[in-house]
Design an enzyme around this catalytic site. Structure first.
Site, PDB file in Angstrom:
ATOM      1  NE  ARG B 124      -4.061  -2.036   2.041  1.00 42.31           N
ATOM      2  CZ  ARG B 124      -3.948  -3.031   2.910  1.00 42.31           C
ATOM      3  NH1 ARG B 124      -3.053  -2.986   3.868  1.00 42.31           N
ATOM      4  NH2 ARG B 124      -4.763  -4.069   2.852  1.00 42.31           N
ATOM      5  CE  LYS B 146      -2.761  13.590 -13.622  1.00 41.36           C
ATOM      6  NZ  LYS B 146      -3.328  13.971 -14.937  1.00 41.36           N
ATOM      7  CD  GLU B 188       4.199  16.584 -22.304  1.00 42.05           C
ATOM      8  OE1 GLU B 188       3.627  17.509 -21.711  1.00 42.05           O
ATOM      9  OE2 GLU B 188       3.626  15.502 -22.576  1.00 42.05           O
ATOM     10  CE  LYS B 229       3.424  17.274 -13.907  1.00 45.76           C
ATOM     11  NZ  LYS B 229       3.378  16.124 -14.794  1.00 45.76           N
ATOM     12  CD  GLU B 239      -6.048  15.955 -14.045  1.00 45.42           C
ATOM     13  OE1 GLU B 239      -4.928  15.434 -13.952  1.00 45.42           O
ATOM     14  OE2 GLU B 239      -6.721  15.918 -15.075  1.00 45.42           O
ATOM     15  NE  ARG B 243      -1.298  16.682 -11.749  1.00 43.26           N
ATOM     16  CZ  ARG B 243      -0.487  15.959 -11.009  1.00 43.26           C
ATOM     17  NH1 ARG B 243      -0.564  16.007  -9.707  1.00 43.26           N
ATOM     18  NH2 ARG B 243       0.419  15.185 -11.571  1.00 43.26           N
ATOM     19  CG  ASN B 247      -4.655  16.626 -18.756  1.00 44.08           C
ATOM     20  OD1 ASN B 247      -3.642  15.948 -18.625  1.00 44.08           O
ATOM     21  ND2 ASN B 247      -5.650  16.591 -17.894  1.00 44.08           N
ATOM     22  CG  HIS B 250      -1.651  15.565 -22.629  1.00 48.73           C
ATOM     23  ND1 HIS B 250      -0.925  16.726 -22.844  1.00 48.73           N
ATOM     24  CD2 HIS B 250      -0.767  14.690 -22.089  1.00 48.73           C
ATOM     25  CE1 HIS B 250       0.319  16.560 -22.429  1.00 48.73           C
ATOM     26  NE2 HIS B 250       0.447  15.333 -21.974  1.00 48.73           N
ATOM     27  CG  HIS B 254      -3.947  10.768 -24.130  1.00 51.42           C
ATOM     28  ND1 HIS B 254      -4.444  10.956 -22.864  1.00 51.42           N
ATOM     29  CD2 HIS B 254      -2.604  10.808 -24.024  1.00 51.42           C
ATOM     30  CE1 HIS B 254      -3.434  11.121 -22.018  1.00 51.42           C
ATOM     31  NE2 HIS B 254      -2.307  11.041 -22.695  1.00 51.42           N
ATOM     32  CG  HIS B 269       2.963  11.100 -24.406  1.00 48.42           C
ATOM     33  ND1 HIS B 269       1.590  11.083 -24.388  1.00 48.42           N
ATOM     34  CD2 HIS B 269       3.327  12.049 -23.501  1.00 48.42           C
ATOM     35  CE1 HIS B 269       1.147  11.954 -23.502  1.00 48.42           C
ATOM     36  NE2 HIS B 269       2.177  12.564 -22.957  1.00 48.42           N
TER      37      HIS B 269
END
Lengths: 371, 371
Positions: B124, B146, B188, B229, B239, B243, B247, B250, B254, B269
């Site tokens: 965990r 993330k 980016e 960032k 997010e 945040r 994206n 993105h 994506h 990417h």
């Protein structure tokens, strides 16, 4: 008018209610809908629970206008694995649920742990509702946000902390449980007394028959257990300290479960915890931390309710002490190479013991191996 | 004396440093050891990075007396799957690492996302260190916690938020990157200018050759990107708001990656993000939110540095607009059935646009499909 008992888990912005009472399955849509407006849901359940209660839950959700899909898994501890996790995750994504929608765990501890883990990782965390249908899940695993699956290397070694938004514990469902399963859950009820509530343990010694029979004593025992757990979780959500006390009986217990290959026909979790608690008290007495009378009192109570309390009670025999020790060493409550146990100074006086000598544990396991 | 640039990510009890500079691999043991005393580590890396840099990292860890084991995975986006996750989790458990020990991600974004996810779910949550070896990972994916893997239903749909304890960005490593990969990461970098730092974007327009050449301009660009960032992440770790600005590019990107089946030979990417950013600006102009001149300026800069900037730049062709739309709709930035995009009012003026009409997106995709 519902007369549910409400227990609040005080976790700030992650705070939530536990509702305890008969008939909550039928009122699930209303209770969920009033807290999470406009959501859709994925019900995760097992074959046994689905056969007995799924229609009632569907009707309860429909009454609150919550659309739902259902994922039915095989019952039993072996379902807590990577393949089942992937199956649940994929089904939730296939249903196109979003972060604000909910996964509903409808079953015992296995379903709760597995589907909570899935809810914690789909889209990096979705809403999650626990609807525990076993006594064990109602008093323990549904509260506090621990989720996970088993590894071949040990139980619950893989998972996340992901708090539910609501816990609905329908006490009427417990009447459909096999006695053995109810009894196993009772071990976790007794645990809260043994950790730090000696008066509750004494109350259980006097009233356990009423708890088993149902009615107000059962609801009271469940509510007391949830309050005890909520207190600990609110103090230490991520188990960096006090929360480890909830593992009383679990280090020995997990080793026994691993030793029988998680074969529920031989030993279910609560039974492992029962033996583990008895062993923790007996080991504490051996280390001169507690009186042997207290260990005897714990053993007598477990025996009275019909729970196993010694290693000899595990049907089919156990591997030797060295093998049991290796299962203990792989357990997740190992901290930086030293063995950590929850030991006790007496009834309701448990504490976290670090640096417990491996040699003492091994000697103890050998002494107690044949019961 | 090291002359690393240090950027702090202000997340309270989860705060951590990003160190940026040449030679950090050789000093990894010292930097990690001074923050996480007495730990052991599991290095997760890919075949390409291992061949070039693993010995240096091993030596760097040895110098700080950090014992380590290594897990080497195939390079490429296809590694971000359930099977690889299970492999990493099992290897970490097999090495008997404990919660206080560390998983070190040593590679690009794929390795960082995958091993961060593994670190987030073993016991965990274990300690986690990011050592990004690609430009993209240094300026984006290694910062902010993330983690995740891909689903057949979309990218990064499964994962957790799990912050690293330290990020070590060795800028000397970037000299070993193929130009195409460096360029993809640069998308980016430009993104931070386009989100809310118009002066940074103008600086990049003037200085991008120096950033590609290496030296102080490159370190400055990486540090500026990490600061940008870190600011956003500190405001909105999970997010729930701002945040989502990260994206930018993105959602379209994506969809394009999904459309080529995550085939890195056709589109990596950062290239998807480059095209996605150009499309986001062009779509914003079409919606009369921004000037077409700004869209043209973005397209010109991407073209100047050699990045793809339109759908026609994807080799091998794309499925039709309806299919692309279905990939967009499955993307995780969908909120309660409405399409959410990051759009812009001009260079450095991005904003979160909810309820973007599906019909407009579809029409736009059709118009731009053949470039």
């Amino acid at each position: 008018m519902s007369e549910d008992v409400k227990v609040e888990v005080g976790l700030g912005e992650r705070a939530y209610d536990i509702l305890i009472g008969p008939g909550l399955i039928g009122r699930a849509g209303a209770e969920i809908g009033s807290r999470l407006a406009g959501i859709r849901a994925a019900i995760v359940t097992d074959e046994n629970v689905a056969a007995q209660h799924l229609e009632a839950l569907k009707a309860g959700l429909d009454a609150g206008r919550i659309a739902s899909s259902t994922i039915v898994l095989p019952a039993g501890e072996k379902t807590k694995n990577f393949a089942a996790l992937q199956e649940v995750v994929d089904a939730v994504l296939a249903a196109r649920l979003e972060r604000g929608d909910a996964v509903i765990a409808f079953g015992g501890g296995v379903i709760g742990d597995l589907s909570g883990f899935a809810a914690g990782i789909v889209r990096r965390g979705m809403n999650f509702v626990q609807m525990p249908t076993s006594l064990l899940a109602q008093v323990d695993s549904s509260v506090g946000g621990k989720t996970g699956i088993n590894s071949t290397r040990g139980k619950n070694l893989i998972g996340v902390f992901h708090q539910p938004r609501l816990v609905l514990a329908d006490t009427a469902v417990l009447d459909t449980l096999p006695l053995r399963e109810f009894r196993a859950g009772y071990a976790e009820v007794a645990k809260y007394g043994l950790i730090d509530r000696p008066d509750f343990f004494a109350w259980l010694e006097r009233n356990w028959q009423d708890v088993f029979a149902g009615g107000p004593a059962r609801i009271e025992a469940i509510a007391q257990s949830c309050r005890a757990k909520a207190d600990v979780v609110a103090r230490d959500e991520f188990e960096t300290g006090d929360r480890a006390l909830l593992n009383l009986g679990h280090t020995f217990g997990h080793a026994l479960e691993a030793a029988v290959g998680y074969d529920g026909a031989r030993l279910v979790h609560g039974e492992g915890v029962a033996i583990g608690m008895a062993l923790a008290h007996r080991f504490s007495a051996r280390m001169n931390l507690a009186s042997p009378d207290d260990a005897a009192r714990v053993e007598a109570h477990l025996k009275a309710v019909g729970l196993p309390w010694r290693m000899a009670d595990v049907p089919g025999g156990l591997p030797d002490a060295e093998t049991l020790l290796s299962f203990i060493a792989q357990d997740k409550k190992v901290s930086r190479g030293a063995l950590t146990f929850i030991l006790t100074r007496g009834i309701g006086q448990s504490f976290i013991a670090r640096d417990v000598p491996v040699s003492e544990v091994l000697a103890f396991l050998k002494e107690n191996h044949t019961g």
